[in-house]
Design a protein around this motif. Structure first.
Motif, mmCIF file in Angstrom:
data_model
loop_
_atom_site.group_PDB
_atom_site.id
_atom_site.type_symbol
_atom_site.label_atom_id
_atom_site.label_comp_id
_atom_site.label_asym_id
_atom_site.label_seq_id
_atom_site.Cartn_x
_atom_site.Cartn_y
_atom_site.Cartn_z
ATOM 1 N N VAL A 62 50.305 34.577 41.225
ATOM 2 C CA VAL A 62 50.338 36.023 41.473
ATOM 3 C C VAL A 62 50.647 36.713 40.148
ATOM 4 O O VAL A 62 51.692 36.477 39.543
ATOM 5 C CB VAL A 62 51.392 36.392 42.530
ATOM 6 N N VAL A 63 49.731 37.595 39.708
ATOM 7 C CA VAL A 63 49.892 38.302 38.432
ATOM 8 C C VAL A 63 49.954 39.798 38.720
ATOM 9 O O VAL A 63 48.955 40.412 39.114
ATOM 10 C CB VAL A 63 48.729 37.979 37.472
ATOM 11 N N LEU A 108 45.183 26.967 42.744
ATOM 12 C CA LEU A 108 43.960 27.053 43.553
ATOM 13 C C LEU A 108 43.411 28.468 43.625
ATOM 14 O O LEU A 108 42.197 28.666 43.665
ATOM 15 C CB LEU A 108 44.223 26.548 44.968
ATOM 16 N N VAL A 109 44.291 29.468 43.689
ATOM 17 C CA VAL A 109 43.867 30.857 43.868
ATOM 18 C C VAL A 109 44.647 31.749 42.903
ATOM 19 O O VAL A 109 45.850 31.539 42.687
ATOM 20 C CB VAL A 109 44.089 31.341 45.318
ATOM 21 N N LEU A 110 43.952 32.739 42.337
ATOM 22 C CA LEU A 110 44.582 33.733 41.480
ATOM 23 C C LEU A 110 44.590 35.068 42.209
ATOM 24 O O LEU A 110 43.550 35.544 42.673
ATOM 25 C CB LEU A 110 43.795 33.865 40.160
ATOM 26 N N MET A 111 45.776 35.676 42.328
ATOM 27 C CA MET A 111 45.905 37.030 42.872
ATOM 28 C C MET A 111 46.341 37.934 41.723
ATOM 29 O O MET A 111 47.341 37.644 41.058
ATOM 30 C CB MET A 111 46.924 37.071 44.015
ATOM 31 N N GLY A 158 40.167 42.475 32.452
ATOM 32 C CA GLY A 158 40.110 41.546 31.318
ATOM 33 C C GLY A 158 40.398 40.121 31.740
ATOM 34 O O GLY A 158 39.744 39.175 31.288
ATOM 35 N N LEU A 159 41.378 39.975 32.627
ATOM 36 C CA LEU A 159 41.711 38.633 33.130
ATOM 37 C C LEU A 159 40.552 38.064 33.935
ATOM 38 O O LEU A 159 40.178 36.888 33.783
ATOM 39 C CB LEU A 159 42.974 38.721 33.991
ATOM 40 N N LEU A 160 39.948 38.894 34.770
ATOM 41 C CA LEU A 160 38.814 38.461 35.589
ATOM 42 C C LEU A 160 37.643 38.029 34.698
ATOM 43 O O LEU A 160 36.984 37.015 34.961
ATOM 44 C CB LEU A 160 38.392 39.602 36.519
ATOM 45 N N THR A 203 37.705 29.454 40.031
ATOM 46 C CA THR A 203 38.924 29.801 40.777
ATOM 47 C C THR A 203 38.721 31.104 41.552
ATOM 48 O O THR A 203 38.331 32.122 40.961
ATOM 49 C CB THR A 203 40.117 29.984 39.821
ATOM 50 N N PRO A 204 38.971 31.122 42.864
ATOM 51 C CA PRO A 204 38.868 32.377 43.615
ATOM 52 C C PRO A 204 39.873 33.403 43.106
ATOM 53 O O PRO A 204 41.030 33.066 42.836
ATOM 54 C CB PRO A 204 39.195 31.955 45.056
ATOM 55 N N VAL A 205 39.415 34.643 42.968
ATOM 56 C CA VAL A 205 40.275 35.732 42.488
ATOM 57 C C VAL A 205 40.370 36.799 43.566
ATOM 58 O O VAL A 205 39.353 37.370 43.979
ATOM 59 C CB VAL A 205 39.737 36.335 41.182
ATOM 60 N N ILE A 206 41.599 37.053 43.997
ATOM 61 C CA ILE A 206 41.862 38.111 44.981
ATOM 62 C C ILE A 206 42.551 39.253 44.250
ATOM 63 O O ILE A 206 43.599 39.052 43.620
ATOM 64 C CB ILE A 206 42.741 37.603 46.138
ATOM 65 N N ILE A 207 41.959 40.439 44.301
ATOM 66 C CA ILE A 207 42.527 41.599 43.623
ATOM 67 C C ILE A 207 43.567 42.265 44.526
ATOM 68 O O ILE A 207 43.323 42.522 45.710
ATOM 69 C CB ILE A 207 41.427 42.619 43.257
#
Length: 361
Positions: free
Chosen positions: A15-16, A56-59, A71-73, A87-91
């Motif tokens: 989580v970022v 597994l997942v980036l939020m 930028g991270l995406l 890696t799945p990205v959830i905003i």
């Protein structure tokens, strides 16, 4: 002593978000089912994602210091590392308008949750993303395992590392058996991660295919070209070191001169190479020769790239000269031309010198 964070059995979620409250809320909703790790800005999130292969997942939030969510995406989707790239990205969205959200989707976001999403919905969305990531990761692992025993690389049609080793061992044994020459050349596209960052991984793969096609068209039928890993290739040549170096230098020049354009702008592509010679390096087995070639490739890259590292060419054998030729050279004042031949010339004169000594006695 540095703190080491051990992974739990639960799927790990990064989580970022620069808001401690938001991070605490997400953790509260998900901690019972997931192992939650946190970072407060995009740059720190990117460093954690690269370092931790269990995520597994980036939020991610969109508005953050140092490196924002866009930028991270972008870094994630352009990464040369398949694990990171897929890696799945959830905003984690706040008050962003529909246009901003659409832009995030176009750049590779998989889903959205709002900062006020209830626990059940957030858990459902993250669970679905984690299952997707786990399935994709297992599939890639299966593909890697199959590639270890495959003989042809799908994208380029070149030999795989497995085939390269089998063929290389066979060719090397044959070369040594008939007292022939065997040279191994490994080369790699310079600054490939930067290329992926600039043009994206799909276009970078097209560059890899172009380089493969360029090199393959210049090989003899009995020689083999393999894609070893990413932008790295290997060639086994039936040639002595001098001939192989001429080939390698010409190859580097051809690749550097190739006209490649991306969106109207020229792309400069160079390669670095390492060479191993069975004869000059005095090696009789494929594996040590391959390792030495890789070591020289690493040295070429360390020195700045766009260069070739190889063993020094052996000094050419001196053509013998006769005594009268040596005397003629001395008469011309060319003593340095005679010096390398002195041992052989003295050996020829030895019987005369021995006779002269007997006459003195």
């Amino acid at each position: 002593m540095t703190q080491t964070e051990l992974a739990s059995d639960r799927p790990r979620i990064l989580v970022v978000d620069d808001s401690r409250i938001v991070r605490a809320t997400v953790k509260k909703h998900l901690a019972a089912s997931f192992d939650i790790i946190e970072e407060a800005d995009g740059e720190a999130g990117w460093e954690r994602l690269m370092a931790d292969g269990t995520i597994l997942v980036l939020m991610s939030d969109l508005s953050m210091p140092r490196l924002d969510g866009f930028g991270l995406l972008a870094r994630v989707r352009k990464s040369s590392d398949a694990r990171i790239r897929h890696t799945p990205v959830i905003i984690i969205s706040g008050e962003e308008d529909a246009e901003t959200k659409q832009l995030a989707v176009e750049r590779g976001a998989n889903d959205f949750v709002t900062k006020s999403t209830d626990r059940a919905e957030m858990l459902a969305r993250v669970t679905a993303a984690a299952k997707l990531a786990k399935t994709a990761r297992d599939l890639r692992a299966s593909e890697v395992n199959q590639a270890r025993t495959a003989t042809t690389e799908v994208q380029t049609g070149l030999a795989t590392p497995h085939m390269f080793q089998l063929h290389g061992e066979k060719l090397m044994a044959h070369a040594l058996r008939v007292h022939g020459e065997a040279t191994l050349l490994v080369f790699e596209i310079d600054a490939y991660p930067a290329l992926c960052e600039r043009v994206g991984s799909a276009v970078a793969e097209q560059v890899v295919s172009l380089v493969a096609k360029t090199v393959a068209s210049r090989l003899r039928k009995e020689e083999i070209l393999a894609r070893l890993e990413g932008p790295r290739f290997g060639i086994f040549l039936y040639a002595d070191l001098a001939g192989s170096l001429r080939y390698a230098e010409r190859l580097c020049e051809i690749i550097a001169a190739a006209k490649i354009n991306f969106k109207g702008q020229p792309l400069s592509v160079t390669v670095s190479a390492g060479v191993g010679s069975a004869t000059v390096d005095q090696l009789s087995e494929f594996e040590p020769l391959f390792s030495l070639s890789l070591q020289r490739l690493a040295e070429a890259i360390e020195l700045g790239g766009n260069r070739l590292q190889a063993p020094a060419l052996p000094a050419p054998a001196l053509a013998p000269i006769e005594i009268h030729e040596a005397l003629a050279l001395l008469a011309e004042g060319r003593e340095e031309a005679v010096r390398p031949h002195l041992p052989a010339l003295l050996a020829k004169l030895a019987p005369l010198l021995a006779l002269a000594e007997q006459a003195k006695a």
